[in-house]
Design a protein around this motif. Structure first.
Motif, PDB file in Angstrom:
ATOM      1  N   SER A  91       0.856  -1.194   0.000  1.00  0.00           N
ATOM      2  CA  SER A  91       0.000   0.000   0.000  1.00  0.00           C
ATOM      3  C   SER A  91       0.885   1.234   0.000  1.00  0.00           C
ATOM      4  O   SER A  91       2.091   1.151   0.251  1.00  0.00           O
ATOM      5  N   GLU A  92       0.264   2.376  -0.263  1.00  0.00           N
ATOM      6  CA  GLU A  92       0.995   3.644  -0.180  1.00  0.00           C
ATOM      7  C   GLU A  92       1.471   3.867   1.250  1.00  0.00           C
ATOM      8  O   GLU A  92       2.561   4.378   1.476  1.00  0.00           O
ATOM      9  N   ARG A  93       0.671   3.454   2.225  1.00  0.00           N
ATOM     10  CA  ARG A  93       1.049   3.563   3.642  1.00  0.00           C
ATOM     11  C   ARG A  93       2.342   2.803   3.906  1.00  0.00           C
ATOM     12  O   ARG A  93       3.271   3.326   4.523  1.00  0.00           O
ATOM     13  N   LEU A  94       2.410   1.576   3.406  1.00  0.00           N
ATOM     14  CA  LEU A  94       3.615   0.760   3.607  1.00  0.00           C
ATOM     15  C   LEU A  94       4.813   1.385   2.888  1.00  0.00           C
ATOM     16  O   LEU A  94       5.914   1.422   3.438  1.00  0.00           O
ATOM     17  N   ASP A  95       4.595   1.892   1.689  1.00  0.00           N
ATOM     18  CA  ASP A  95       5.681   2.571   0.970  1.00  0.00           C
ATOM     19  C   ASP A  95       6.195   3.776   1.769  1.00  0.00           C
ATOM     20  O   ASP A  95       7.404   4.007   1.838  1.00  0.00           O
ATOM     21  N   THR A  96       5.292   4.522   2.379  1.00  0.00           N
ATOM     22  CA  THR A  96       5.684   5.678   3.192  1.00  0.00           C
ATOM     23  C   THR A  96       6.502   5.233   4.392  1.00  0.00           C
ATOM     24  O   THR A  96       7.529   5.838   4.712  1.00  0.00           O
ATOM     25  N   ILE A  97       6.076   4.169   5.038  1.00  0.00           N
ATOM     26  CA  ILE A  97       6.813   3.617   6.185  1.00  0.00           C
ATOM     27  C   ILE A  97       8.217   3.210   5.751  1.00  0.00           C
ATOM     28  O   ILE A  97       9.203   3.552   6.406  1.00  0.00           O
ATOM     29  N   LEU A  98       8.319   2.486   4.654  1.00  0.00           N
ATOM     30  CA  LEU A  98       9.630   1.996   4.208  1.00  0.00           C
ATOM     31  C   LEU A  98      10.551   3.123   3.751  1.00  0.00           C
ATOM     32  O   LEU A  98      11.765   3.054   3.972  1.00  0.00           O
ATOM     33  N   ARG A  99       9.989   4.165   3.153  1.00  0.00           N
ATOM     34  CA  ARG A  99      10.816   5.323   2.800  1.00  0.00           C
ATOM     35  C   ARG A  99      11.371   5.977   4.067  1.00  0.00           C
ATOM     36  O   ARG A  99      12.542   6.371   4.124  1.00  0.00           O
ATOM     37  N   HIS A 100      10.530   6.071   5.076  1.00  0.00           N
ATOM     38  CA  HIS A 100      10.979   6.652   6.346  1.00  0.00           C
ATOM     39  C   HIS A 100      12.054   5.779   6.992  1.00  0.00           C
ATOM     40  O   HIS A 100      13.063   6.287   7.478  1.00  0.00           O
ATOM     41  N   VAL A 101      11.852   4.479   6.973  1.00  0.00           N
ATOM     42  CA  VAL A 101      12.834   3.544   7.535  1.00  0.00           C
ATOM     43  C   VAL A 101      14.176   3.707   6.831  1.00  0.00           C
ATOM     44  O   VAL A 101      15.227   3.769   7.482  1.00  0.00           O
ATOM     45  N   VAL A 130       6.359   6.229  17.216  1.00  0.00           N
ATOM     46  CA  VAL A 130       7.350   5.925  18.252  1.00  0.00           C
ATOM     47  C   VAL A 130       7.820   4.485  18.121  1.00  0.00           C
ATOM     48  O   VAL A 130       9.022   4.197  18.158  1.00  0.00           O
ATOM     49  N   ALA A 131       6.882   3.550  17.943  1.00  0.00           N
ATOM     50  CA  ALA A 131       7.255   2.139  17.791  1.00  0.00           C
ATOM     51  C   ALA A 131       8.137   1.936  16.559  1.00  0.00           C
ATOM     52  O   ALA A 131       9.149   1.225  16.619  1.00  0.00           O
ATOM     53  N   LEU A 132       7.778   2.567  15.462  1.00  0.00           N
ATOM     54  CA  LEU A 132       8.569   2.479  14.237  1.00  0.00           C
ATOM     55  C   LEU A 132       9.990   2.969  14.480  1.00  0.00           C
ATOM     56  O   LEU A 132      10.974   2.304  14.118  1.00  0.00           O
ATOM     57  N   THR A 133      10.106   4.099  15.134  1.00  0.00           N
ATOM     58  CA  THR A 133      11.418   4.675  15.431  1.00  0.00           C
ATOM     59  C   THR A 133      12.213   3.781  16.371  1.00  0.00           C
ATOM     60  O   THR A 133      13.419   3.591  16.194  1.00  0.00           O
TER      61      THR A 133
END
Length: 158
Positions: A91-101, A130-133
């Motif tokens: 999803s676009e959400r997952l793409d956004t997460i992975l770009r941030h990672v 916070v969890a992602l970070t």
């Protein structure tokens, strides 16, 4: 002298530290570090309440950090965990997460408040961010710890 744990923790398993070896005994001298490192892995990757960051997304994030950091053993561990949980839907959400990672793993100094706003806009709340970070920071720590332990193991073997 403190006794090594009865079963190796994740880092010892990844770098192949033999139970009872000199390195295992050295680590046993700091049992709180071993326990807290393993505990952090467990709570960040398999929390009782994952919030809005699913268990499969957590495993994918951890695998991506390990791979971007060039640690094959941790990458394999997290890819195995991801295989058990199944890939999160694209999803676009997952793409956004992975770009941030990728950004905070490769060039953390380039992250800005605007990037946090982008995560919010993708549907992550403050707890999820916070969890992602924390996952990114923890896996980065694991990479450094595993690399250092591997070097110590080589030194002790020589």
């Amino acid at each position: 002298m403190p006794q090594p744990p009865e079963s190796p923790d994740l880092l010892e398993s990844i770098i192949g530290v033999a139970p009872g070896s000199a390195l295992s005994q050295l680590r046993a001298q700091r049992p709180d570090i071993v326990r807290h490192t393993q505990g952090s892995h467990d709570v960040l990757l398999s929390p009782a309440d994952p919030g809005g960051l699913s268990p499969s997304e957590r495993a994918l994030v951890a695998a991506r950090v390990a791979e971007l950091s060039g640690h094959a053993g941790l990458g394999a561990h997290y890819r195995s965990l991801l295989a058990e949980r199944g890939d999160p839907p694209h999803s676009e959400r997952l793409d956004t997460i992975l770009r941030h990672v990728e950004r905070v793993t490769i060039a953390p100094g380039t992250a800005s408040p605007g990037h946090i706003d982008t995560l919010h806009a993708a549907g992550l709340d403050a707890r999820d961010i916070v969890a992602l970070t924390q996952i990114v920071a923890f896996v980065s720590y694991q990479v450094r710890a595993a690399t250092g332990l591997a070097l110590l193991a080589q030194e002790k073997a020589a």
